[in-house]
Enzyme design. Structure first.
Site, PDB file in Angstrom:
ATOM      1  N   HIS A 188      -4.946  -6.291   4.318  1.00  0.00           N
ATOM      2  CA  HIS A 188      -3.911  -5.262   4.440  1.00  0.00           C
ATOM      3  C   HIS A 188      -3.197  -5.403   5.777  1.00  0.00           C
ATOM      4  O   HIS A 188      -3.831  -5.277   6.821  1.00  0.00           O
ATOM      5  CB  HIS A 188      -4.544  -3.865   4.331  1.00  0.00           C
ATOM      6  CG  HIS A 188      -5.109  -3.591   2.969  1.00  0.00           C
ATOM      7  ND1 HIS A 188      -4.540  -2.693   2.110  1.00  0.00           N
ATOM      8  CD2 HIS A 188      -6.165  -4.137   2.334  1.00  0.00           C
ATOM      9  CE1 HIS A 188      -5.250  -2.679   0.975  1.00  0.00           C
ATOM     10  NE2 HIS A 188      -6.238  -3.547   1.091  1.00  0.00           N
ATOM     11  N   GLN A 202      -5.677  -0.329  -3.190  1.00  0.00           N
ATOM     12  CA  GLN A 202      -6.476  -1.405  -3.772  1.00  0.00           C
ATOM     13  C   GLN A 202      -7.500  -0.856  -4.770  1.00  0.00           C
ATOM     14  O   GLN A 202      -7.754  -1.455  -5.817  1.00  0.00           O
ATOM     15  CB  GLN A 202      -7.170  -2.171  -2.644  1.00  0.00           C
ATOM     16  CG  GLN A 202      -7.843  -3.446  -3.122  1.00  0.00           C
ATOM     17  CD  GLN A 202      -8.491  -4.220  -1.996  1.00  0.00           C
ATOM     18  OE1 GLN A 202      -8.031  -4.163  -0.861  1.00  0.00           O
ATOM     19  NE2 GLN A 202      -9.554  -4.922  -2.294  1.00  0.00           N
ATOM     20  N   CYS A 254       0.841  -1.198   0.000  1.00  0.00           N
ATOM     21  CA  CYS A 254       0.000   0.000   0.000  1.00  0.00           C
ATOM     22  C   CYS A 254       0.876   1.247   0.000  1.00  0.00           C
ATOM     23  O   CYS A 254       1.911   1.300   0.658  1.00  0.00           O
ATOM     24  CB  CYS A 254      -0.983  -0.011   1.161  1.00  0.00           C
ATOM     25  SG  CYS A 254      -0.344   0.581   2.717  1.00  0.00           S
ATOM     26  N   GLU A 255       0.463   2.219  -0.770  1.00  0.00           N
ATOM     27  CA  GLU A 255       1.282   3.421  -0.934  1.00  0.00           C
ATOM     28  C   GLU A 255       1.266   4.318   0.297  1.00  0.00           C
ATOM     29  O   GLU A 255       2.105   5.191   0.443  1.00  0.00           O
ATOM     30  CB  GLU A 255       0.853   4.195  -2.183  1.00  0.00           C
ATOM     31  CG  GLU A 255      -0.528   4.797  -2.096  1.00  0.00           C
ATOM     32  CD  GLU A 255      -0.910   5.542  -3.370  1.00  0.00           C
ATOM     33  OE1 GLU A 255      -0.296   5.296  -4.412  1.00  0.00           O
ATOM     34  OE2 GLU A 255      -1.838   6.362  -3.284  1.00  0.00           O
ATOM     35  N   HIS A 256       0.306   4.100   1.191  1.00  0.00           N
ATOM     36  CA  HIS A 256       0.227   4.949   2.380  1.00  0.00           C
ATOM     37  C   HIS A 256       1.221   4.507   3.452  1.00  0.00           C
ATOM     38  O   HIS A 256       1.851   5.322   4.107  1.00  0.00           O
ATOM     39  CB  HIS A 256      -1.182   4.922   2.980  1.00  0.00           C
ATOM     40  CG  HIS A 256      -2.233   5.297   2.000  1.00  0.00           C
ATOM     41  ND1 HIS A 256      -2.332   6.562   1.469  1.00  0.00           N
ATOM     42  CD2 HIS A 256      -3.223   4.581   1.436  1.00  0.00           C
ATOM     43  CE1 HIS A 256      -3.348   6.592   0.625  1.00  0.00           C
ATOM     44  NE2 HIS A 256      -3.899   5.411   0.587  1.00  0.00           N
ATOM     45  N   HIS A 257       1.335   3.193   3.641  1.00  0.00           N
ATOM     46  CA  HIS A 257       2.142   2.677   4.747  1.00  0.00           C
ATOM     47  C   HIS A 257       3.332   1.848   4.280  1.00  0.00           C
ATOM     48  O   HIS A 257       4.096   1.357   5.104  1.00  0.00           O
ATOM     49  CB  HIS A 257       1.274   1.811   5.659  1.00  0.00           C
ATOM     50  CG  HIS A 257       0.005   2.475   6.090  1.00  0.00           C
ATOM     51  ND1 HIS A 257      -1.201   2.237   5.468  1.00  0.00           N
ATOM     52  CD2 HIS A 257      -0.229   3.395   7.048  1.00  0.00           C
ATOM     53  CE1 HIS A 257      -2.130   2.983   6.051  1.00  0.00           C
ATOM     54  NE2 HIS A 257      -1.569   3.697   7.005  1.00  0.00           N
ATOM     55  N   CYS A 313      -1.201  -3.374   7.051  1.00  0.00           N
ATOM     56  CA  CYS A 313      -1.164  -2.103   7.781  1.00  0.00           C
ATOM     57  C   CYS A 313      -2.361  -1.994   8.718  1.00  0.00           C
ATOM     58  O   CYS A 313      -2.291  -1.357   9.761  1.00  0.00           O
ATOM     59  CB  CYS A 313      -1.118  -0.921   6.816  1.00  0.00           C
ATOM     60  SG  CYS A 313      -2.477  -0.829   5.652  1.00  0.00           S
TER      61      CYS A 313
HETATM   62 ZN   LIG Z   1      -1.905   0.884   4.306  1.00  0.00          ZN
END
Ligand SMILES: [Zn+2]
Length: 134
Positions: free
Chosen positions: A87, A59, A18-21, A89
């Site tokens: 996920h 996603q 995931c690009e956030h975490h 995260c």
């Molecule tokens: Zn994430």
């Protein structure tokens, strides 16, 4: 006029981040399309999923990118993509969502305009054993 049968490929396993975490998320993609004339091999559909999974992703974005790539490449009458993923995260942050799959869908063409077709796709994806006709 004989219309080619729709093609469905279930359970394409993928591994992404995931690009956030920058945390892994893993899951399965299910892809269906309504061919106009040409039918591509199953390995090519799996490859499309693999290509987009390799990037830092969300996603939702990945689901849309896969559908768009197939629409552009095959010019089918419609595409349906459903992705279910877990996920890390979410589970690592301890918010009680361990092993709960997030589901995203993208419908294009006739899969978007025809609710019956859409419902049939959802049914086949959830069916216990693979089905290759709609
Ligand atoms: Zn994430």
């Amino acid at each position: 006029m004989i219309r080619p049968r729709p093609c469905l490929l279930r359970d394409i396993e993928f591994y992404s981040h995931c690009e956030h975490h920058i945390a892994p998320f893993v899951g399965r993609a299910h892809v269906a399309y309504l061919p106009t004339k040409s039918v591509v091999g199953i390995s090519k559909l799996a490859r499309v999923v693999e290509i987009y999974a390799r990037r830092l992703q969300t996603q939702e974005t990945m689901t849309a990118q896969i559908a768009n790539a197939i629409m552009n490449a095959l010019q089918p009458r419609g595409v349906a993509v459903l992705i279910e993923a877990v996920h890390t995260c979410m589970s690592m942050r301890g918010i009680g969502k361990r092993n709960v799959a997030t589901i995203t869908t993208q419908f294009s063409g006739e899969f978007k305009s025809n609710p019956v077709l859409q419902a049939r796709f959802m049914e086949l994806v959830r069916a216990p054993s693979g089905g290759f006709s709609l």
